[in-house]
Write an enzyme that holds these catalytic residues in place. Structure first.
Site, PDB file in Angstrom:
ATOM      1  N   ASP A 288     -69.161-106.463 -57.668  1.00 32.45           N
ATOM      2  CA  ASP A 288     -68.011-107.254 -57.211  1.00 32.45           C
ATOM      3  C   ASP A 288     -68.069-107.328 -55.689  1.00 32.45           C
ATOM      4  OD1 ASP A 288     -64.891-108.001 -58.239  1.00 32.45           O
ATOM      5  OD2 ASP A 288     -65.124-107.473 -56.127  1.00 32.45           O
TER       6      ASP A 288
ATOM      7  N   ASP B 205     -67.114-113.955 -57.934  1.00 39.16           N
ATOM      8  CA  ASP B 205     -67.751-112.913 -57.113  1.00 39.16           C
ATOM      9  C   ASP B 205     -68.136-111.677 -57.922  1.00 39.16           C
ATOM     10  OD1 ASP B 205     -65.248-111.703 -57.485  1.00 39.16           O
ATOM     11  OD2 ASP B 205     -65.284-110.812 -55.482  1.00 39.16           O
ATOM     12  N   GLU B 206     -68.334-111.865 -59.220  1.00 32.38           N
ATOM     13  CA  GLU B 206     -68.624-110.713 -60.070  1.00 32.38           C
ATOM     14  C   GLU B 206     -69.691-111.023 -61.101  1.00 32.38           C
ATOM     15  OE1 GLU B 206     -65.097-108.753 -62.075  1.00 32.38           O
ATOM     16  OE2 GLU B 206     -64.202-110.012 -60.529  1.00 32.38           O
TER      17      GLU B 206
HETATM   18  N1  DCP Z   1     -59.095-115.398 -55.493  1.00 29.86           N
HETATM   19  C1  DCP Z   1     -58.208-116.465 -55.543  1.00 29.86           C
HETATM   20  N2  DCP Z   1     -56.962-116.306 -56.093  1.00 29.86           N
HETATM   21  C2  DCP Z   1     -56.575-115.105 -56.565  1.00 29.86           C
HETATM   22  C3  DCP Z   1     -57.456-114.018 -56.536  1.00 29.86           C
HETATM   23  C4  DCP Z   1     -58.728-114.204 -55.961  1.00 29.86           C
HETATM   24  O1  DCP Z   1     -58.545-117.557 -55.108  1.00 29.86           O
HETATM   25  N3  DCP Z   1     -55.362-114.956 -57.078  1.00 29.86           N
HETATM   26  C5  DCP Z   1     -60.439-115.589 -54.891  1.00 29.86           C
HETATM   27  C6  DCP Z   1     -60.490-115.055 -53.491  1.00 29.86           C
HETATM   28  C7  DCP Z   1     -61.294-113.811 -53.574  1.00 29.86           C
HETATM   29  C8  DCP Z   1     -62.168-114.049 -54.787  1.00 29.86           C
HETATM   30  O2  DCP Z   1     -61.427-114.901 -55.637  1.00 29.86           O
HETATM   31  O3  DCP Z   1     -62.046-113.572 -52.403  1.00 29.86           O
HETATM   32  C9  DCP Z   1     -62.531-112.772 -55.508  1.00 29.86           C
HETATM   33  O4  DCP Z   1     -61.367-112.101 -55.949  1.00 29.86           O
HETATM   34  P1  DCP Z   1     -61.243-110.541 -55.981  1.00 29.86           P
HETATM   35  O5  DCP Z   1     -60.082-110.211 -56.817  1.00 29.86           O
HETATM   36  O6  DCP Z   1     -62.553-109.935 -56.359  1.00 29.86           O
HETATM   37  O7  DCP Z   1     -60.849-110.127 -54.493  1.00 29.86           O
HETATM   38  P2  DCP Z   1     -61.720-110.004 -53.192  1.00 29.86           P
HETATM   39  O8  DCP Z   1     -63.176-110.164 -53.463  1.00 29.86           O
HETATM   40  O9  DCP Z   1     -61.177-110.956 -52.174  1.00 29.86           O
HETATM   41  O10 DCP Z   1     -61.402-108.541 -52.690  1.00 29.86           O
HETATM   42  P3  DCP Z   1     -61.889-107.136 -53.279  1.00 29.86           P
HETATM   43  O11 DCP Z   1     -62.733-106.529 -52.200  1.00 29.86           O
HETATM   44  O12 DCP Z   1     -60.646-106.365 -53.488  1.00 29.86           O
HETATM   45  O13 DCP Z   1     -62.647-107.405 -54.533  1.00 29.86           O
HETATM   46 CA    CA Z   2     -64.163-109.000 -55.098  1.00 30.78          CA
HETATM   47 CA    CA Z   3     -63.638-110.103 -58.371  1.00 28.74          CA
END
Ligand code: DCP
Ligand code: CA
Ligand code: CA
Length: 428
Positions: free
Chosen positions: A30, A124-125
């Protein structure tokens, strides 16, 4: 030595070992603060700064923020005003879907160097079954570190990785030491890990199910594992059994290289809704529309599919994909719909749905064959009549009574981030 013997001498020990232990190694990756990190790497002026990525005009909430911003309490879902209140120096950056999609594809390509079994799980996963790659790359920790190193060197991004005997625990592990983490969980560690863990921490138990479980007095995964499976089945239906296994940290679901199929081998269609949908009837309506699109394409090509796949993407960009194989191949709208709908019944949908995708695979080409059985003929004839009308008057000339409009695919990020996904199939 005969060639066959040489080959089996190499292959046998590994196969045997896997068979005896039955143990798999599943890696979950992730990305850290994904959209924000991409913005920071592409614009050096943003590096080391508290930034928040916001959506397009309709979605002016913070979709993610850099870890520098999180330190001040900035959270996903906050409005821009709330973000600035938490962190006055917060810099807002409008999201750029194209960049994230391109980066996502590059990440998947890095993973494919370590195993062919890569399942794209969200933007992203991904899950990677590395059972067969351990020897080649020197073990779990070495693979984890090599992947991290390559993503850092090639894309200048950090990620968090979990490696465990199954997908459920691997996903949990990747979240344990964020950012830039690498956590390896072995079989023997699982009971201790789950004992005190709140049920909602595991992927697959959402708010609704969590609430229902709590009314039964179940708060931790340890408690869930000890709870009688028969009662869970009664209360939750099909997913009751899965919940029981979740509590025990058991998950036999394979890593399916999904979202990355060879387009020539499947026919599919998916759509991102203009606004998220959480009503099951609405979801069904979309499902029928998509099944109809898929069926129509399949019939045009004179093919039927043995396997129906369903993808559900939620408002928070997580997703589930599942496939089901049927004995008699399908290409009628209703048949595809009924399999897709059954798959949906087995999934926990307790978050608004952003995207649905339906596809058929395992295709056979046998033209148009009139069904043998009377009860199948009605659907066949009806579908054929609809196809004829569409051939003459266009695709929108006739549809089902439950489905009267086909919303435009506007505005939000779509499954295009999986460019080889079912959407691209059959450009017509
Ligand atoms: N995303 C989005 N709307 C949401 C949640 C996430 O558009 N409600 C998008 C933005 C994030 C991406 O998806 O960058 C990946 O979500 P993650 O939940 O994996 O969060 P992040 O990668 O940003 O942070 P983390 O380091 O906690 O995984
Ligand atoms: Ca993430
Ligand atoms: Ca994610």
């Amino acid at each position: 030595m005969p060639r066959d013997l040489v080959r089996s001498a190499f292959i046998t020990p590994k196969l045997k070992k896997q068979k005896i232990t039955g143990s798999r190694s599943v890696l979950h990756l992730d990305m850290d603060a994904f959209f924000a990190q991409v913005e920071q790497t592409t614009n050096p002026a943003l590096r080391g700064k508290p930034i928040a990525v916001v959506g397009n005009k309709k979605r002016t909430v913070i979709v993610t923020s850099s870890y520098e911003a999180r330190k001040h309490g900035v959270k996903t879902g906050m409005t821009m005003g709330e973000g600035t209140r938490a962190c006055p120096d917060l810099i807002f950056v409008p999201g750029n879907n194209r960049k994230y999609i391109d980066t996502s594809v590059k990440i998947i390509n890095v993973l494919k160097n370590f195993s062919p079994v890569v399942e794209v799980f969200s933007i992203d996963e991904a899950f990677v079954d590395i059972t067969g790659s351990l020897r080649l790359f020197g073990g779990k920790e070495a693979i984890g570190n090599s992947i991290k190193k390559r993503i850092k060197e090639e894309l200048n991004l950090t990620c968090s990785i979990g490696i465990a005997p199954n997908k459920l625990i691997a996903k949990l592990a990747s979240d344990m030491e964020k950012p830039d983490g690498l956590v390896i969980v072995n079989d023997k560690d699982i009971p201790g890990l789950l004992e005190e863990l709140p049920i909602e921490e595991i992927c697959g138990i959402g708010k609704k199910t969590g609430k229902k479980l709590r009314t039964l007095g179940i708060e931790t995964l340890g408690e869930l594992g000890r709870y009688p499976a028969s009662i869970l089945k009664k209360k939750f239906g099909i997913i009751g059994e899965r919940l029981h296994y979740m509590g025990l940290g058991i998950d036999e679901s394979p890593v399916v290289p999904m979202g990355d199929e060879n387009p020539a081998k499947s026919i599919g269609h998916s759509m991102t809704f203009p606004t998220d949908v959480d009503d099951r009837e609405d979801i069904n309506r979309y499902l029928l529309l998509l099944s109809g699109k898929v069926g129509r394409r399949a019939r045009r090509h004179g093919c039927l599919g043995h396997t129906v796949s369903l993808y559900v993407r939620f408002s928070d960009f997580t997703g589930i994909g599942k496939r089901h194989t049927v004995e008699n191949p399908v290409n009628l709208d209703n048949d595809i719909y009924s399999v897709a709908s059954k798959i949906l019944d087995t999934l926990e949908v307790d978050k608004p749905v952003r995207l649905l995708g339906v596809s058929i695979a395992n295709l056979i080409y046998n033209g148009k064959q009139f069904p043998l059985f009377k009860n199948e003929r009605r659907d066949f004839l009806l579908t054929d009549a609809m196809d004829n009308v569409k051939d003459i008057f266009g695709e929108d000339a006739v549809t089902y009574a439950t489905v009267t409009e086909w919303p435009s695919e506007a505005g939000v990020i779509s499954p295009a981030w999986r460019p080889n996904g079912p959407r691209r199939v059959d450009p017509k």
